[in-house]
Motif scaffolding. Structure first.
Motif, mmCIF file in Angstrom:
data_model
loop_
_atom_site.group_PDB
_atom_site.id
_atom_site.type_symbol
_atom_site.label_atom_id
_atom_site.label_comp_id
_atom_site.label_asym_id
_atom_site.label_seq_id
_atom_site.Cartn_x
_atom_site.Cartn_y
_atom_site.Cartn_z
ATOM 1 N N SER A 20 0.913 -1.380 -0.132
ATOM 2 C CA SER A 20 0.060 0.155 -0.266
ATOM 3 C C SER A 20 0.790 1.336 -0.104
ATOM 4 N N ILE A 21 1.884 1.070 0.892
ATOM 5 C CA ILE A 21 2.613 2.471 1.285
ATOM 6 C C ILE A 21 3.517 2.592 -0.041
ATOM 7 N N PHE A 22 4.260 1.628 -0.603
ATOM 8 C CA PHE A 22 5.212 1.861 -1.751
ATOM 9 C C PHE A 22 4.353 2.215 -3.052
ATOM 10 N N ALA A 23 3.039 1.545 -3.007
ATOM 11 C CA ALA A 23 2.349 2.071 -4.256
ATOM 12 C C ALA A 23 2.040 3.502 -4.429
ATOM 13 N N PRO A 27 7.761 5.675 -6.429
ATOM 14 C CA PRO A 27 8.788 6.248 -7.093
ATOM 15 C C PRO A 27 9.172 6.442 -8.444
ATOM 16 N N PHE A 28 8.489 5.350 -9.452
ATOM 17 C CA PHE A 28 8.712 5.226 -10.616
ATOM 18 C C PHE A 28 8.115 6.414 -11.496
ATOM 19 N N GLY A 29 6.980 6.995 -10.810
ATOM 20 C CA GLY A 29 6.305 7.799 -11.329
ATOM 21 C C GLY A 29 6.864 9.377 -11.121
ATOM 22 N N SER A 91 -8.223 6.610 -4.213
ATOM 23 C CA SER A 91 -8.931 6.105 -5.533
ATOM 24 C C SER A 91 -8.660 7.269 -6.640
ATOM 25 N N LEU A 92 -8.748 8.611 -6.090
ATOM 26 C CA LEU A 92 -8.554 9.449 -6.945
ATOM 27 C C LEU A 92 -7.321 9.842 -7.593
ATOM 28 N N VAL A 93 -6.320 9.500 -6.679
ATOM 29 C CA VAL A 93 -4.746 9.471 -6.894
ATOM 30 C C VAL A 93 -4.588 8.303 -7.721
ATOM 31 N N SER A 94 -5.073 7.226 -7.600
ATOM 32 C CA SER A 94 -4.669 5.521 -8.140
ATOM 33 C C SER A 94 -5.347 5.906 -9.806
ATOM 34 N N ILE A 95 -6.625 6.526 -9.655
ATOM 35 C CA ILE A 95 -7.269 6.843 -11.178
ATOM 36 C C ILE A 95 -6.051 7.737 -11.847
ATOM 37 N N ASN A 96 -5.636 8.762 -11.377
ATOM 38 C CA ASN A 96 -4.767 9.652 -12.271
ATOM 39 C C ASN A 96 -3.519 8.540 -12.363
ATOM 40 N N MET A 97 -2.930 8.058 -11.575
ATOM 41 C CA MET A 97 -1.851 7.041 -11.908
ATOM 42 C C MET A 97 -2.277 5.966 -13.166
ATOM 43 N N SER A 190 3.996 2.546 -13.551
ATOM 44 C CA SER A 190 3.085 3.405 -12.659
ATOM 45 C C SER A 190 1.655 2.964 -12.884
ATOM 46 N N ARG A 191 1.246 2.888 -13.868
ATOM 47 C CA ARG A 191 -0.253 2.400 -14.054
ATOM 48 C C ARG A 191 -0.701 1.139 -13.300
ATOM 49 N N LEU A 192 0.335 0.147 -13.452
ATOM 50 C CA LEU A 192 0.210 -1.353 -12.485
ATOM 51 C C LEU A 192 -0.082 -1.100 -11.082
ATOM 52 N N MET A 193 0.854 0.085 -10.610
ATOM 53 C CA MET A 193 0.741 0.346 -9.139
ATOM 54 C C MET A 193 -0.573 1.138 -9.027
ATOM 55 N N GLY A 194 -1.098 2.002 -10.135
ATOM 56 C CA GLY A 194 -2.302 2.477 -9.810
ATOM 57 C C GLY A 194 -3.362 1.683 -9.772
ATOM 58 N N ILE A 195 -3.455 0.619 -10.257
ATOM 59 C CA ILE A 195 -4.557 -0.478 -10.381
ATOM 60 C C ILE A 195 -4.464 -1.020 -8.991
#
Length: 218
Positions: A20-23, A27-29, A91-97, A190-195
């Motif tokens: 959770s925290i690393f995602a 850092p890749f983003g 969820s908002l942050v992850s959607i942007n990711m 970055s997108r995989l982490m977002g999912i």
């Protein structure tokens, strides 16, 4: 949500917290921004910047992990409401990711322009808000409110340290990763982490709703 301690719970919860925290730190983003800001710095300077930034991130996340729930209690905010709010924010942050714009809510062009020296870059925009932004803060607070067992509190702190160490090694390898992965590779990760983060945020919302509306848990 109360969790009773056993070895399996400890390690599984630590792993979940690390993910959770690393995602959310993602850092890749942050790599393209970091590479751009440090392109004229030596390797030693880059190491100094990353090291200082990680110190700031650990301090910020630890502060909100220890005192975040207390701050919300002072303002009379229910834990269930906090989990739902944290889940929505994540969820908002992850959607942007997922859609390739991980820092839309985190930073601005003005903040990037103000990064004029090594100390500034380490704190702003790298530590705040690129890494330990609102999403990361919400994550550690929500995790801390989900447990009442001392061992699992320790697990969250360990997860913060492990995640920040992982972020350190990602950023310190920025030149290699940026050239090896390229913009496309970094974007995919970055997108995989977002999912992953989106799924975690939904679980936060569900847990919060169960607290607010006990009938749902039945």
């Amino acid at each position: 949500m109360t969790m009773d301690f056993n070895t399996v719970d400890f390690f599984s919860f630590t792993l979940k917290s690390v993910i959770s925290i690393f995602a959310i730190l993602n850092p890749f983003g942050a790599l393209p921004v970091f590479v751009s800001l440090t392109q004229n710095y030596s390797q030693n300077d880059k190491r100094y910047i990353v090291r200082r930034s990680i110190y700031f991130v650990v301090g910020i996340l630890t502060f909100f992990f220890l005192f975040g729930e207390l701050l919300f209690k002072i303002f009379g905010i229910n834990i269930g409401s906090l989990e739902v709010a944290g889940g929505i924010l994540l969820s908002l942050v992850s959607i942007n990711m997922v859609f390739g714009n991980p820092y839309k809510e985190r930073t601005s062009k003005d903040e990037l322009a103000e990064a004029e020296d090594k100390e500034n870059i380490a704190l702003v925009p790298l530590a705040i808000p690129l890494l330990s932004g609102p999403g990361a803060i919400a994550t550690v607070i929500t995790l801390s409110t989900s447990v009442e067992n001392l061992f699992l509190y320790v697990a969250i702190f360990i997860a913060i340290i492990i995640s920040c160490i992982a972020v350190y090694f990602v950023l310190i390898s920025s030149s290699y990763l940026n050239s090896f992965l390229g913009k496309i590779g970094i974007g995919i990760i970055s997108r995989l982490m977002g999912i992953i983060l989106l799924a975690i945020s939904v679980q936060f919302i569900v847990n919060g709703l169960k607290i607010l509306f006990p009938v749902i848990a039945k």
